[in-house]
Design a protein around this motif. Structure first.
Motif, mmCIF file in Angstrom:
data_model
loop_
_atom_site.group_PDB
_atom_site.id
_atom_site.type_symbol
_atom_site.label_atom_id
_atom_site.label_comp_id
_atom_site.label_asym_id
_atom_site.label_seq_id
_atom_site.Cartn_x
_atom_site.Cartn_y
_atom_site.Cartn_z
ATOM 1 N N SER A 1 0.954 -1.076 0.261
ATOM 2 C CA SER A 1 0.157 0.027 -0.147
ATOM 3 C C SER A 1 0.951 1.229 0.044
ATOM 4 C CB SER A 1 -0.812 0.053 1.405
ATOM 5 O OG SER A 1 0.038 0.025 2.365
ATOM 6 N N LEU A 2 0.451 2.514 -0.237
ATOM 7 C CA LEU A 2 1.116 3.536 -0.335
ATOM 8 C C LEU A 2 1.600 3.851 1.083
ATOM 9 C CD1 LEU A 2 2.062 6.061 -1.746
ATOM 10 C CD2 LEU A 2 -0.173 7.217 -1.264
ATOM 11 N N PRO B 1 -4.421 0.461 -3.250
ATOM 12 C CA PRO B 1 -5.828 0.664 -2.834
ATOM 13 C C PRO B 1 -5.999 2.239 -2.174
ATOM 14 C CG PRO B 1 -4.350 -1.068 -1.523
ATOM 15 C CD PRO B 1 -3.673 -0.743 -2.831
ATOM 16 N N ASP B 2 -4.846 2.538 -1.308
ATOM 17 C CA ASP B 2 -5.051 3.878 -0.759
ATOM 18 C C ASP B 2 -4.566 4.902 -1.559
ATOM 19 O OD1 ASP B 2 -2.547 2.786 -0.595
ATOM 20 O OD2 ASP B 2 -2.285 3.350 1.419
ATOM 21 N N ALA B 3 -4.511 4.697 -2.893
ATOM 22 C CA ALA B 3 -3.890 6.013 -3.588
ATOM 23 C C ALA B 3 -4.378 5.792 -4.997
ATOM 24 C CB ALA B 3 -2.533 6.216 -3.658
ATOM 25 N N SER B 4 -5.181 6.567 -5.558
ATOM 26 C CA SER B 4 -5.822 6.490 -7.131
ATOM 27 C C SER B 4 -4.793 7.259 -7.954
ATOM 28 C CB SER B 4 -7.175 6.953 -6.976
ATOM 29 O OG SER B 4 -7.036 8.310 -7.146
ATOM 30 N N GLY B 5 -4.662 6.440 -8.794
ATOM 31 C CA GLY B 5 -3.564 7.151 -9.869
ATOM 32 C C GLY B 5 -2.337 7.670 -9.520
ATOM 33 N N LEU B 6 -1.923 8.851 -10.003
ATOM 34 C CA LEU B 6 -0.980 9.457 -9.398
ATOM 35 C C LEU B 6 -0.595 10.273 -8.196
ATOM 36 C CD1 LEU B 6 -0.457 11.083 -13.101
ATOM 37 C CD2 LEU B 6 1.198 9.359 -11.928
ATOM 38 N N GLY C 1 -0.518 8.460 -5.520
ATOM 39 C CA GLY C 1 0.643 8.124 -4.797
ATOM 40 C C GLY C 1 2.005 8.434 -4.922
ATOM 41 N N LEU C 2 2.325 8.837 -6.460
ATOM 42 C CA LEU C 2 3.512 9.446 -6.838
ATOM 43 C C LEU C 2 3.761 10.798 -6.252
ATOM 44 C CD1 LEU C 2 6.179 9.599 -8.526
ATOM 45 C CD2 LEU C 2 4.662 10.401 -10.251
ATOM 46 N N GLN C 3 2.654 11.524 -6.134
ATOM 47 C CA GLN C 3 2.683 12.921 -5.550
ATOM 48 C C GLN C 3 2.970 12.918 -4.129
ATOM 49 O OE1 GLN C 3 -1.021 14.471 -7.104
ATOM 50 N NE2 GLN C 3 -0.277 16.867 -6.937
ATOM 51 N N ALA C 4 2.225 12.000 -3.410
ATOM 52 C CA ALA C 4 2.615 11.819 -1.995
ATOM 53 C C ALA C 4 4.004 11.562 -1.841
ATOM 54 C CB ALA C 4 1.701 10.857 -1.513
ATOM 55 N N LEU C 5 4.495 10.620 -2.332
ATOM 56 C CA LEU C 5 5.975 10.017 -2.040
ATOM 57 C C LEU C 5 6.827 11.033 -2.711
ATOM 58 C CD1 LEU C 5 6.999 7.278 -1.290
ATOM 59 C CD2 LEU C 5 6.702 6.366 -3.508
#
Lengths: 226, 226
Positions: free
Chosen positions: B35-36, B59-64, B66-70
DNA sequence: TCACGCCTCCTCCCGAAGGAGGAGGCCCTC
DNA sequence: GAGGGCCTCCTCCTTCGGGAGGAGGCGTGA
């Protein structure tokens, strides 16, 4: 045996490219164009062209217009941009328009050759030193404004004080004297700052801090605490 | 010895990636996240992470997102997208958000290994079969601005090149690699820069450089030398 | 009261940074 | 041909920067 074309209005630069290619890609043929118009005519005339190196800023094509025209006229022709422009945005725009690569003119000779080889092999080449830079200020994708950016908000007051002095170029020793605390304490604060901002060293912390208005943030907090 | 992390919610797929890496990059370590959230925790806990392979559609990040958060949490951490999505637009958006590469899940094993090697070397990887599908400093040399300030004019071309990278926060080692010279040579240049600018350390040199437009100065010189 | 966060300080340790001093090669000018 | 500036690289050495790990004091809120 590859055939390349370099489109650039500076004869000396074309010459330099020719020399690099001759030395590094011995059995290649190189066409030269000094304008977009000539490049288009070469492309139409030469069927076995493998790669075009297109300069931005040709006399008869401003910016990415040349790329656009070339792509429209010959959609199957691989075009890489060869430009002095090092803006991330420009690179992304070029890719958007169908460029297969982007080579900054400041690229050292050996990297340039590696890039050309990669492009001729059918790969994509982008300048790592630009594309792998962390700077990503404008996501501008959906979502109003979470924009966490560096999380200055997570810093404690003391850490902000330290960061403020850090951003003015002060050493740990100077900061210690200014805040009247031990140098080891300053180091502790600095370590916490680096961790919270997610940067590897004080230099990056300074660069990040310079993009924000720390004084305002500090003043805001002081106002809020009253 | 490299450390990678794969973030994907399908255990079988993680297993496949692990097998590929174990076979092709023998002395690497692989962290797994499903998961993210777990990816973020791993990233925070593991400092020596060299590359993250991030699936879109956790599951806990739609689309991009997750990338943004990371990217926001760890701006210096190289993240490559590993996705079933083959849309050109998605790839461009990922780059926009700071991804250092994009690997479609349909990539054959040997190409996947080549891509990973390229990414671990510090290059950028994009899928040729998608990106190659047919589909500025403009310094405005308005004379009027002498802006000598600190004596940048006294710097040699090479020293300006070094200062430019210095001002972006690069270490001596990184500058050496970018300019393809020895680190000791970089130190020599840096020492000369500090002396000419009359500043006591690299940090002050950076602060001074940030007040000037080095790129314009360099472009101007290149133009003048033609 | 107890836990938790923050500030303070310490030691040990290592890598990066930068000065001192020297040296060879290249190119331009006198 | 003899400087002189620039780029290149080297060694030796010192200081600075930063992580790891620990520890004590203080204030606030549960």
């Amino acid at each position: 045996m590859h055939t390349l074309m370099v489109a650039d209005d500076h004869p000396l630069f074309r010459e330099a490219i020719a020399a690099v290619i001759e030395a590094g890609l011995p059995d290649s043929r190189l066409l030269e164009a000094e304008s977009l118009d000539q490049a288009l005519r070469h492309a139409a005339a030469c069927a076995e062209l493998d790669l075009v190196l297109l300069d931005l800023g040709l006399p008869d094509a401003s910016g990415l217009e040349g790329l656009q025209a070339l792509r429209a006229a010959h959609p199957w022709l691989p075009v890489a941009i060869l430009s002095a422009d090092q803006e991330r945005r420009t690179i992304l725009d070029a890719l958007d328009l169908g460029a297969v690569g982007y080579i900054p003119k400041s690229t050292p000779r050996r990297d340039l050759l590696a890039a050309l080889a990669q492009l001729l092999e059918g790969q994509v080449y982008l300048p790592p030193e630009i594309m792998r830079r962390p700077a990503v200020p404008q996501p501008s994708i959906g979502a109003g404004m979470p924009t966490p950016g560096p999380r200055f908000a997570e810093l404690t007051d003391k850490q902000l004080e330290v960061l403020l002095r850090l951003s003015r170029g002060a050493s740990n020793k100077v900061i210690a004297r200014e805040l009247d605390i031990a140098e080891t304490t300053v180091k502790t604060h600095v370590s916490a700052i680096l961790r919270k901002l997610g940067v590897p060293g004080r230099v990056q912390a300074i660069l990040a801090a310079n993009d924000a208005d720390l004084e305002a943030l500090l003043a805001e907090r002081h106002a809020a605490s009253r």
